[in-house]
Design a protein around this motif. Sequence first.
Motif, PDB file in Angstrom:
ATOM      1  N   VAL A 191       3.195  31.031  16.198  1.00 45.23           N
ATOM      2  CA  VAL A 191       4.201  31.199  17.241  1.00 45.23           C
ATOM      3  C   VAL A 191       3.668  32.211  18.252  1.00 45.23           C
ATOM      4  CG1 VAL A 191       5.473  33.065  16.049  1.00 45.23           C
ATOM      5  CG2 VAL A 191       6.682  31.571  17.662  1.00 45.23           C
ATOM      6  N   ASP A 192       3.963  31.964  19.518  1.00 47.32           N
ATOM      7  CA  ASP A 192       3.514  32.857  20.594  1.00 47.32           C
ATOM      8  C   ASP A 192       1.990  33.037  20.570  1.00 47.32           C
ATOM      9  OD1 ASP A 192       3.945  34.422  22.844  1.00 47.32           O
ATOM     10  OD2 ASP A 192       4.207  36.271  21.700  1.00 47.32           O
ATOM     11  N   GLY A 193       1.274  31.985  20.185  1.00 49.24           N
ATOM     12  CA  GLY A 193      -0.181  32.051  20.131  1.00 49.24           C
ATOM     13  C   GLY A 193      -0.721  32.867  18.982  1.00 49.24           C
ATOM     14  N   ARG A 194       0.120  33.269  18.058  1.00 50.48           N
ATOM     15  CA  ARG A 194      -0.301  34.135  16.955  1.00 50.48           C
ATOM     16  C   ARG A 194      -0.202  33.417  15.618  1.00 50.48           C
ATOM     17  NH1 ARG A 194       3.020  39.520  18.816  1.00 50.48           N
ATOM     18  NH2 ARG A 194       3.623  38.379  20.696  1.00 50.48           N
ATOM     19  N   ASP A 195      -1.135  33.729  14.747  1.00 50.83           N
ATOM     20  CA  ASP A 195      -1.172  33.177  13.407  1.00 50.83           C
ATOM     21  C   ASP A 195      -0.475  34.157  12.472  1.00 50.83           C
ATOM     22  OD1 ASP A 195      -1.698  32.146  10.925  1.00 50.83           O
ATOM     23  OD2 ASP A 195      -3.880  32.223  11.091  1.00 50.83           O
ATOM     24  N   THR A 196       0.772  33.830  12.083  1.00 49.72           N
ATOM     25  CA  THR A 196       1.520  34.754  11.227  1.00 49.72           C
ATOM     26  C   THR A 196       0.936  34.839   9.824  1.00 49.72           C
ATOM     27  OG1 THR A 196       3.068  33.074  10.403  1.00 49.72           O
ATOM     28  CG2 THR A 196       3.637  34.195  12.483  1.00 49.72           C
ATOM     29  N   GLY A 197       0.176  33.806   9.421  1.00 52.09           N
ATOM     30  CA  GLY A 197      -0.354  33.783   8.063  1.00 52.09           C
ATOM     31  C   GLY A 197       0.628  33.242   7.050  1.00 52.09           C
ATOM     32  N   PHE A 198       1.889  33.016   7.453  1.00 49.29           N
ATOM     33  CA  PHE A 198       2.882  32.419   6.568  1.00 49.29           C
ATOM     34  C   PHE A 198       2.857  30.899   6.740  1.00 49.29           C
ATOM     35  CE2 PHE A 198       5.522  36.510   7.101  1.00 49.29           C
ATOM     36  CZ  PHE A 198       4.861  37.115   6.042  1.00 49.29           C
ATOM     37  N   ALA A 199       3.067  30.166   5.663  1.00 47.79           N
ATOM     38  CA  ALA A 199       2.943  28.712   5.704  1.00 47.79           C
ATOM     39  C   ALA A 199       3.967  28.075   6.634  1.00 47.79           C
ATOM     40  CB  ALA A 199       3.087  28.132   4.295  1.00 47.79           C
ATOM     41  N   HIS A 214      25.066  42.200  16.677  1.00 48.45           N
ATOM     42  CA  HIS A 214      25.506  42.629  15.354  1.00 48.45           C
ATOM     43  C   HIS A 214      24.380  42.668  14.326  1.00 48.45           C
ATOM     44  CE1 HIS A 214      29.277  41.152  17.262  1.00 48.45           C
ATOM     45  NE2 HIS A 214      29.774  42.214  16.666  1.00 48.45           N
ATOM     46  N   ARG A 215      23.134  42.476  14.752  1.00 49.03           N
ATOM     47  CA  ARG A 215      22.028  42.463  13.803  1.00 49.03           C
ATOM     48  C   ARG A 215      21.923  43.810  13.085  1.00 49.03           C
ATOM     49  NH1 ARG A 215      18.476  41.614  17.048  1.00 49.03           N
ATOM     50  NH2 ARG A 215      18.576  39.342  16.986  1.00 49.03           N
ATOM     51  N   GLY A 216      21.662  43.741  11.791  1.00 46.61           N
ATOM     52  CA  GLY A 216      21.549  44.968  11.011  1.00 46.61           C
ATOM     53  C   GLY A 216      20.343  45.809  11.422  1.00 46.61           C
ATOM     54  N   GLU A 217      20.502  47.115  11.381  1.00 42.25           N
ATOM     55  CA  GLU A 217      19.413  48.013  11.759  1.00 42.25           C
ATOM     56  C   GLU A 217      18.287  48.017  10.738  1.00 42.25           C
ATOM     57  OE1 GLU A 217      21.174  51.801  12.452  1.00 42.25           O
ATOM     58  OE2 GLU A 217      22.350  51.128  14.190  1.00 42.25           O
ATOM     59  N   HIS A 218      18.526  47.411   9.577  1.00 47.32           N
ATOM     60  CA  HIS A 218      17.492  47.348   8.539  1.00 47.32           C
ATOM     61  C   HIS A 218      16.401  46.323   8.871  1.00 47.32           C
ATOM     62  CE1 HIS A 218      20.606  44.367   7.606  1.00 47.32           C
ATOM     63  NE2 HIS A 218      19.605  43.612   7.197  1.00 47.32           N
ATOM     64  N   VAL A 219      16.663  45.424   9.839  1.00 46.33           N
ATOM     65  CA  VAL A 219      15.668  44.416  10.187  1.00 46.33           C
ATOM     66  C   VAL A 219      14.492  45.083  10.896  1.00 46.33           C
ATOM     67  CG1 VAL A 219      15.202  42.284  11.456  1.00 46.33           C
ATOM     68  CG2 VAL A 219      17.444  42.625  10.384  1.00 46.33           C
ATOM     69  N   GLN A 220      13.313  44.949  10.332  1.00 41.61           N
ATOM     70  CA  GLN A 220      12.134  45.629  10.871  1.00 41.61           C
ATOM     71  C   GLN A 220      11.582  44.900  12.096  1.00 41.61           C
ATOM     72  OE1 GLN A 220       9.386  46.130   7.621  1.00 41.61           O
ATOM     73  NE2 GLN A 220      10.741  47.519   6.521  1.00 41.61           N
ATOM     74  N   ASP A 221      10.751  45.595  12.856  1.00 41.79           N
ATOM     75  CA  ASP A 221      10.270  45.056  14.137  1.00 41.79           C
ATOM     76  C   ASP A 221       8.980  44.258  14.001  1.00 41.79           C
ATOM     77  OD1 ASP A 221       8.482  47.074  13.610  1.00 41.79           O
ATOM     78  OD2 ASP A 221       8.771  48.144  15.501  1.00 41.79           O
ATOM     79  N   GLU A 222       8.516  44.019  12.773  1.00 44.11           N
ATOM     80  CA  GLU A 222       7.297  43.237  12.578  1.00 44.11           C
ATOM     81  C   GLU A 222       7.541  42.149  11.542  1.00 44.11           C
ATOM     82  OE1 GLU A 222       3.912  45.579  11.654  1.00 44.11           O
ATOM     83  OE2 GLU A 222       3.735  46.404  13.675  1.00 44.11           O
ATOM     84  N   PHE A 223       7.066  40.953  11.867  1.00 45.15           N
ATOM     85  CA  PHE A 223       7.180  39.819  10.959  1.00 45.15           C
ATOM     86  C   PHE A 223       5.862  39.067  11.004  1.00 45.15           C
ATOM     87  CE2 PHE A 223       7.895  35.242  10.491  1.00 45.15           C
ATOM     88  CZ  PHE A 223       8.494  35.193   9.239  1.00 45.15           C
ATOM     89  N   GLY A 224       5.209  38.933   9.858  1.00 47.07           N
ATOM     90  CA  GLY A 224       3.934  38.237   9.805  1.00 47.07           C
ATOM     91  C   GLY A 224       3.009  38.909   8.823  1.00 47.07           C
ATOM     92  N   ARG A 225       2.126  38.108   8.248  1.00 50.77           N
ATOM     93  CA  ARG A 225       1.158  38.634   7.289  1.00 50.77           C
ATOM     94  C   ARG A 225      -0.187  38.904   7.961  1.00 50.77           C
ATOM     95  NH1 ARG A 225       0.598  34.356   3.256  1.00 50.77           N
ATOM     96  NH2 ARG A 225       2.275  35.363   2.082  1.00 50.77           N
ATOM     97  N   LYS A 226      -0.578  38.016   8.864  1.00 54.81           N
ATOM     98  CA  LYS A 226      -1.881  38.126   9.516  1.00 54.81           C
ATOM     99  C   LYS A 226      -1.732  38.735  10.907  1.00 54.81           C
ATOM    100  CE  LYS A 226      -6.009  35.296  10.358  1.00 54.81           C
ATOM    101  NZ  LYS A 226      -6.575  33.929  10.301  1.00 54.81           N
ATOM    102  N   GLU A 227      -0.933  38.097  11.736  1.00 55.58           N
ATOM    103  CA  GLU A 227      -0.534  38.653  13.030  1.00 55.58           C
ATOM    104  C   GLU A 227       0.984  38.659  13.057  1.00 55.58           C
ATOM    105  OE1 GLU A 227      -3.597  37.479  16.394  1.00 55.58           O
ATOM    106  OE2 GLU A 227      -3.001  35.695  15.269  1.00 55.58           O
ATOM    107  N   SER A 228       1.573  39.584  13.764  1.00 55.55           N
ATOM    108  CA  SER A 228       3.018  39.746  13.675  1.00 55.55           C
ATOM    109  C   SER A 228       3.709  39.564  15.020  1.00 55.55           C
ATOM    110  CB  SER A 228       3.381  41.120  13.092  1.00 55.55           C
ATOM    111  OG  SER A 228       2.978  42.153  13.972  1.00 55.55           O
ATOM    112  N   ILE A 229       5.000  39.244  14.925  1.00 56.80           N
ATOM    113  CA  ILE A 229       5.884  39.213  16.082  1.00 56.80           C
ATOM    114  C   ILE A 229       7.106  40.052  15.749  1.00 56.80           C
ATOM    115  CG2 ILE A 229       5.126  36.909  16.769  1.00 56.80           C
ATOM    116  CD1 ILE A 229       7.829  35.883  15.615  1.00 56.80           C
ATOM    117  N   ASP A 230       7.889  40.369  16.752  1.00 57.44           N
ATOM    118  CA  ASP A 230       9.143  41.087  16.550  1.00 57.44           C
ATOM    119  C   ASP A 230      10.240  40.041  16.326  1.00 57.44           C
ATOM    120  OD1 ASP A 230      11.473  42.582  16.634  1.00 57.44           O
ATOM    121  OD2 ASP A 230      10.811  43.840  18.319  1.00 57.44           O
ATOM    122  N   PRO A 231      10.859  40.015  15.139  1.00 57.75           N
ATOM    123  CA  PRO A 231      11.846  38.974  14.844  1.00 57.75           C
ATOM    124  C   PRO A 231      13.254  39.291  15.335  1.00 57.75           C
ATOM    125  CG  PRO A 231      11.585  40.349  12.928  1.00 57.75           C
ATOM    126  CD  PRO A 231      10.639  40.900  13.974  1.00 57.75           C
TER     127      PRO A 231
END
Length: 454
Positions: free
Chosen positions: A218-226, A153-170
Amino acid sequence: MADIREALQSEEEQGMRGAFENQAEEVLENEERYKKSCDDFRIGLETEYPAVDEEDLEPIDREVRNQVIEGLDFADVEVGGAQVEVRTDPMRPDSLAELEKEMRLIEQDLHDEAEVRGAEILRSGTHLFVDLDSIPKTDKPKYDEVPGFHDRHRGEHVQDEFGRKESIDPRDADLAAVINSTQTNVEAPDFETAVDRANATYMISPFMSSLSSNARFVDGRDTGFADIRMPLWEKSHDIRTEEELREEPVEAGKLESYYDDLEDYFSRVKEQPFILHKEEAALDIGIGTFWKDSRIKFKQEPENERYDAIVESRVVSTQPTIPEEIAMHGFYVGRLAYAENEEIHGEGEEDLLDIEKVNRNRYAAMHNGLETKLYGTDGELYDATEVLEEELEKAEIGLEYAGIEDPGYMDLLHDRLEEGTPADLMAEGFNNALQEGLDREQALKRGLDYQVKQ
C-alpha cells in the motif's frame, strides 16, 4: 478523542437502536417468508477493483469513475473515488465455470467503458498507486460521516506504525478506500441454517485468507504482511476505550464467540454504533456497518414476494485473475457444503473448531499467509500447507455433494501451496524489479504482471 459513550447515548443513536429492534423483531416473527423449500446453494458474487489512468497509473478522477459505471446496472461506487464494485445476480450454478462466464461478461463491459476513457481496471487487494496523504473519496455523505466518526473516536492506544517490513500510519479511517475484496453471498433456506453457515464461514475464513493473500502493498510500500485488509481496518476503525481493550473485540472482523442464534446475531449488531441516522433503514444500516468476517444479510422485496436470508463471506481480497477468484468462491461454497454433509458428520453439522484457535489461525493467516502454522479442524497445530491440502480436499468433496462441477479450479489453489500466494508472487516480482533498477511505481506494475504471468 471524542467521548464514545456520549455518542452512543445520543438521541439519534437511541432512536436507531429502537428502530433496529423493531425491524429485527419483524424479521424474526416472519421466518416463514424467508424459508425455501429446497437448499440449492444460490450464489451471488461481489468484487471491488481499483481504477487507474492507463498512462501514468495515477488513480482516476472520481468523475471519470462515475462515467465508467454510469450505464452499467451491475456496477456501483464504493468508498474510494477511484474504486468500482460489481455484483452478479444470484444464480444456482451446475459448474463453477458458469460463475466465471458471468464474471467475464461483467468485466468485459467494465473494461470497455474504462478503456474509452483512458482508464484501466486492476485486480488487487489494495489500490497500489494511491497516495495516502490524499486518498480519493466518493462524494456521498455516508463516506464522510462513517470514517469521520471513527477518526474522532479512535482509541489513543492505536500506534502510528503498521507493518513488518515498511510501515504506514493506520490512524485514518479513509484507508477503507484503498482496500478491495471479493465477497461470496450464499442464500440460506431458513434462519437456523443461516446461523450455522455464518459460524462455519467464520471457522474456515482463516483457511481462505491463507490461500488468497493479495493485499501486502500500500502507498508503494511493502508492509511484509500477507494480507493487510482486515488487520489495517481493525486499527483504523478501533474505537475501543482503554477500559474496553481487554473485554471487547475490535469492531472490524473478529468474533469472540460463535453466534448462538439469529437473536444473538441481531443483539451484537445492535450494540455497534449506527452513525448514519435513518430510522426507516435501521436494519440495513446496522448490518451494513457490522464488519465481521461473516455476517447475515436480509433481502426484502415485498413487491415480488421475495425474502432472502443471505450469508456473506468477507475475507478474500480481490484476486489477480477471474479464474483464481472463482476458485476461491468455489473453495468457500464447497467447504461450506462439506460442513453440512450429514453423510460425513452424521445428523447435524461439522463440529466447530474452538474459536480461540480460529482467532489464532485468523491472525497467523492474515499476517503470514502460507508461511505459518494453523490449527486443523481436529484442534491440532500443523504447517499451513498441510492443513490447506486437507481443506481443499474437503472443498472438493463438498462441491460434489452440492452438485457443482469443478473443471479444475481447485487445482489452481493446490498449485498455490507450491508456488505461493498472489502476495508472495507480487513481492517477488516487485523486489526483482527494484534490483533491476526500476522505480517503485514501475516495480509495483511489474509485480502485478508477475502475478498473472506465473
